[in-house]
Design an enzyme around this catalytic site. Structure first.
Site, PDB file in Angstrom:
ATOM      1  N   SER A  15       0.850  -1.205   0.000  1.00 27.26           N
ATOM      2  CA  SER A  15       0.000   0.000   0.000  1.00 27.26           C
ATOM      3  C   SER A  15       0.873   1.238   0.000  1.00 27.26           C
ATOM      4  CB  SER A  15      -0.844   0.016   1.285  1.00 27.26           C
ATOM      5  OG  SER A  15      -0.004   0.343   2.403  1.00 27.26           O
ATOM      6  N   ASP A  16       0.283   2.371  -0.340  1.00 27.35           N
ATOM      7  CA  ASP A  16       0.988   3.594  -0.014  1.00 27.35           C
ATOM      8  C   ASP A  16       0.893   3.737   1.500  1.00 27.35           C
ATOM      9  OD1 ASP A  16       1.247   6.781  -1.759  1.00 27.35           O
ATOM     10  OD2 ASP A  16       2.319   5.984  -0.033  1.00 27.35           O
ATOM     11  N   TRP A  17       1.671   4.628   2.025  1.00 27.24           N
ATOM     12  CA  TRP A  17       1.826   4.699   3.489  1.00 27.24           C
ATOM     13  C   TRP A  17       0.627   5.375   4.152  1.00 27.24           C
ATOM     14  CZ3 TRP A  17       5.277   2.170   1.178  1.00 27.24           C
ATOM     15  CH2 TRP A  17       6.405   1.619   1.800  1.00 27.24           C
TER      16      TRP A  17
END
Ligand code: GLC
Length: 677
Positions: free
Chosen positions: A233-235
C-alpha cells in the site's frame, strides 16, 4: 533460489501470528521477519532519485548520522527529457546499487503517474504526459535497479494525478481511458520490465481506495495481467481490514507507530479467528512476499551487495543532467556564452538554492549538490569575477500556519511573525529590496545570467500539495522583465518539475534554458550547457502551456477538486488535447533546440523490422545529439498523433546517418507514421 514447493512448505510451517506480522509494517519502512524459518524483514526505502535518509525507529525524526549521504540523481522528469533509454537503465542501476549498498530490499520508485496537469505537486517525480515515453524509460529504469537484487516498486497505482485531497479523492475515469492513458506504463513495467513490486495509491478510483481495490488489484493486475509480485500500500492508504484482505494487496505500510492496530494486523487476525476472513487469503499474500524475497536471493544463494557514493554513480548523474537540459530559446545565437568573461553577474535565488532535501518522500541527503552558481564558478575559474545577487526570496516570513507532512512539520527556514498579513507585508518589502539591489548591480554588468523557477517548498514542487497556478513564484516575473530592459540578451535558466507561465517576458527574452531538478550535478550540467561544453539535447516530455486553460484537464476535465475529480478530458491529455482542440501551447511536447542544426530526410516503413527509417544530417558547425521521435497518425475520432517510437543519435558537423526507429509496440497495418526532430 527456493522452489515453489519449498515456498509452499514454508507457508505451511508459519503460525497465524507469524503470517500477520509479515503483512504489515513493524517500523515505518520495515515488516517483521520470522527468524525461526530464516525469513528476514522486508526493508523499504524511498525514492525515485536516490536512497532516502535514515529516520529514528518509530518516528519521523532524522537520525542525522554521517552514513546516509547518497548519490542524488536527476528527477524522473529530467530523465524523461533525455529521451534516452540507456540513461534510464543507468539511472536505475545507480539507484539499485546504492539501495543494495544501504541494505534496502525494495526501492520505492519509479513513479509513473501521467503528468495530467502542470499543477500537480509531484510532477517532478513523474516522467511525462505521454504513456509511451513513460513506459519506455521506466522499463529500462526498473531493469537497471533489479540487476542489483533490489526490487523496484512502480507507483502509485492508479490515476494518482493530483495532490489535492490525495488521501481520499475519488478519481472518476472511464476504464478505456485508464487502459489507454493511465495503465500502460504500469502494465509494461510489470510485464516487460518484470518489476518485482507495485505500490497502490491513496486515492479512490471509481469509488474504491487504490491500495485495496478488488477490481484493479485483483481482476486486472492479479488475474488479467497474471502478476505474482508484491503489492504494497501507499503509506497510510489502507482503510478496511476485510477489503484489504480480499484485495490483491500483500503488505500494509503506514505513517504511525501503532503497528499492531494496522488494518492488516490484530484487527485482521481477529476476523480470521472469528472465521469472517479465510486464512487462505493471507497465505496468498505470504506467497507473494516469499516469491519477492526469493527473487532477491534473500532466502538463500548469493545476493549482490552493492555500494553507494561512487565516482561512476556521480558521472552517471552528470550525464543524465547534461542530456536533460532543454534549450527553449536561443535568438541571435546568444548561447553558448564566451568563457573568457572578465566579470559576470548571476541573479536569482535558484542559482544558489539546493533542492535535494525537499519535495516530500523524494527528499534526499545528497553527498553534495552543485548549484548553478557553483557550476558556473567552477567552470569559469578565477579569471572571471562572478558576482551574485539573490534578486528574490522564497517566503521566509510566515504567519502561524503550520506546514504538516507525514505528521511532522517541515523544518522550513521561516521566521514566524504575528499574522499572514504581517508576513505578506514583510515579504513584499524584502522582495522589493532584493529586486532593487539586483537591478542596481545589473547596470554595472555587460553579462548577466538569471536563474529562477520553482523549488520544493509546499505548494510548488512538493508532495502533498498542488500548485495554485503556473505563475513563477516570488515576483520573479517583475524582476525578469526589469532585468531584460537593462540587458535584453540576458540568458534565463529555469529549474522546476513542470511548466511555468512565461507570457510576461518570453517575447523579450532571447535565450532560455530549462534545467529541471538535475540532481547533485545539476549545476555543473547547467553551466556546461550555458558555456557550450555541452550541446543541449533535451526535449520537453510534456506540453508547456501559456496557461492551464490550454490543458485538457482544466479545459474539459476537472482538476484539483476535493472529494471527487472527474476526468472528462478522457484520453485528451497533453499534446493529445492541444492537437485535437487546435491549441498552440507555449512550447509543445518534444520541443528542444540545439547549438547546431539538423536536417531530416527520407522516411519509409520497414514492416519486417517494425521500424521507421529516415536520414538525419548535422547541418551545423557543432557536434550534437538529437532525438528522432516517430508518431503514428490518428484516424477520425482519434488523437491527431501518438508517440510510437524514439531514438537518440550523435552526429559530428556534416555527418549523415540513417536511423531505424523501432516501433516497440509493433506497427499497426494501414497506419501512417512520421518522424519529428
Ligand atoms: C508517501 C508517498 C509514496 C512514498 C511513501 C513512503 O506518502 O505517496 O510515494 O513512497 O509515502 O514514504
Amino acid at each position: 533460489m527456493l522452489t515453489n514447493e519449498k515456498i509452499k512448505e514454508m507457508i505451511g510451517e508459519l503460525t497465524l501470528d507469524e503470517k500477520i506480522s509479515m503483512i504489515h509494517g513493524a517500523a515505518f519502512f520495515e515488516t517483521a521477519g520470522v527468524p525461526r524459518l530464516g525469513i528476514p524483514p522486508l526493508v523499504f526505502s524511498d525514492g525515485p532519485m536516490g536512497v532516502r535518509l535514515e529516520f529514528k525507529k518509530d518516528s519521523w525524526e532524522k537520525k542525522n548520522l554521517s552514513d546516509d549521504y547518497i548519490t542524488y540523481l536527476p528527477c524522473n522528469s529530467a530523465l524523461a527529457a533525455t529521451f534516452n533509454r540507456e540513461l534510464a537503465y543507468e539511472t536505475g542501476s545507480v539507484l539499485g546499487e546504492e539501495a543494495r549498498g544501504r541494505g534496502k530490499d525494495v526501492i520505492l520508485g519509479p513513479g509513473v503517474n501521467i503528468k495530467r496537469s502542470p499543477l500537480c505537486g509531484r510532477n517532478f517525480e513523474y516522467f511525462s504526459e505521454d504513456p509511451y515515453l513513460t513506459k519506455e524509460l521506466a522499463v529500462e529504469y526498473v531493469k537497471g535497479v533489479q540487476q542489483w537484487d533490489v526490487a523496484a516498486c512502480v507507483k502509485h497505482f492508479l490515476a494518482n494525478n493530483q495532490e489535492t485531497d490525495r488521501l481520499a479523492v475519488d478519481t472518476i475515469v472511464d476504464e478505456e481511458v485508464l487502459r489507454e492513458i493511465y495503465m500502460p506504463a504500469f502494465y509494461d513495467v510489470l510485464k516487460r520490465g518484470n518489476c518485482y513490486s507495485l505500490m497502490g495509491s491513496y486515492n479512490r478510483i471509481n469509488g474504491k481506495f487504490g491500495s485495496q481495490h478488488t477490481h484493479y488489484l485483483n481482476e486486472v493486475v492479479r488475474d488479467e495481467w497474471e502478476y505474482d509480485g508484491l503489492i504494497v500500500s501507499d503509506w497510510g492508504a489502507v482503510h478496511d481490514s476485510v477489503e484489504a484482505a480480499e484485495s490483491g494487496l500483500d503488505v500494509e505500510m503506514s505513517v504511525t507507530a501503532d503497528y499492531d492496530d494496522y488494518f492488516m494486523a490484530e484487527p485482521l487476525k481477529k476476523l480470521i479467528m472469528e472465521g469472517k476472513v479465510s486464512e487462505e487469503l493471507i497465505d496468498k499474500k505470504i506467497e507473494h512476499i516469499l516469491i519477492l524475497m526469493n527473487r532477491l536471493n534473500m532466502l538463500d544463494g548469493e545476493r549482490r551487495s552493492g555500494t553507494y557514493n561512487t565516482e561512476e554513480h556521480r558521472k552517471a548523474a552528470l550525464k543524465v543532467a547534461e542530456e536533460s537540459v532543454v534549450l527553449l530559446k536561443n535568438d541571435k545565437n546568444i548561447l553558448p556564452l564566451d568563457k573568457k568573461l572578465k566579470k559576470l553577474l548571476v541573479i536569482g535565488e535558484n542559482a544558489d538554492k539546493l533542492h535535494a532535501l525537499g519535495g516530500g518522500s523524494a527528499e534526499l541527503k545528497a553527498l553534495y549538490e552543485i548549484s548553478p552558481l557553483m557550476g558556473i564558478k567552477k567552470l569559469l575559474g578565477g579569471n572571471t569575477k562572478v558576482e551574485y545577487a539573490k534578486g528574490y526570496s522564497e517566503d521566509i516570513f510566515r504567519g502561524d500556519e503550520e506546514d504538516k507532512w507525514q505528521e511532522r512539520s517541515l523544518d522550513l527556514n521561516v521566521e514566524r511573525v504575528g499574522s499572514s498579513e504581517e508576513a505578506d507585508r514583510r515579504m513584499k518589502e524584502l522582495r522589493e529590496q532584493l529586486r532593487n539591489e539586483a537591478l542596481e548591480l545589473a547596470k554595472e554588468y555587460e553579462n548577466i545570467i538569471f536563474v529562477g523557477g520553482y523549488d520544493h517548498v509546499p505548494g510548488h514542487d512538493s508532495e502533498g500539495d498542488d500548485k495554485a497556478d503556473i505563475k513563477l513564484p516570488y515576483d520573479q516575473d517583475i524582476l525578469i522583465k526589469e532585468l531584460l530592459k537593462i540587458r535584453p540578451d540576458m540568458p534565463i535558466v529555469l529549474t522546476g518539475g513542470s511548466d511555468v507561465d512565461m507570457r510576461e517576458w518570453i517575447d523579450d527574452a532571447h535565450a532560455l534554458l530549462w534545467g529541471w531538478y538535475g540532481g547533485m550535478e545539476g549545476g555543473t550540467a547547467i553551466a556546461k550547457a550555458l558555456f557550450g561544453d555541452v550541446n543541449p539535447s533535451g526535449r520537453l516530455p510534456e506540453t508547456f502551456y501559456h496557461d492551464i486553460s490550454e490543458c485538457g484537464a482544466h479545459a474539459i476535465g476537472q482538476y484539483g477538486t476535493v472529494g471527487r475529480v472527474e476526468y472528462h478530458d478522457g484520453i485528451y491529455v497533453g499534446y493529445r488535447y492541444t492537437d485535437k482542440f487546435g491549441v498552440t501551447p507555449q512550447f509543445p511536447f518534444g520541443y528542444g533546440l540545439s547549438y547546431t542544426t539538423f536536417e531530416l530526410s527520407g522516411g519509409q516503413l520497414d514492416t519486417e523490422a517494425d521500424a521507421y527509417i529516415c536520414t538525419v544530417k548535422n547541418t551545423g558547425s557543432r557536434a550534437g545529439k538529437v532525438s528522432v521521435l516517430v508518431y503514428m497518425k490518428g484516424k477520425q475520432d482519434e488523437p491527431e498523433k501518438v508517440l510510437a517510437g524514439f531514438d537518440k543519435i550523435y552526429l559530428e558537423p556534416g555527418e549523415v546517418k540513417d536511423v531505424a526507429v523501432c516501433i516497440t509496440d509493433g506497427m499497426i497495418g494501414g497506419r501512417e507514421y512520421f518522424a519529428y526532430i
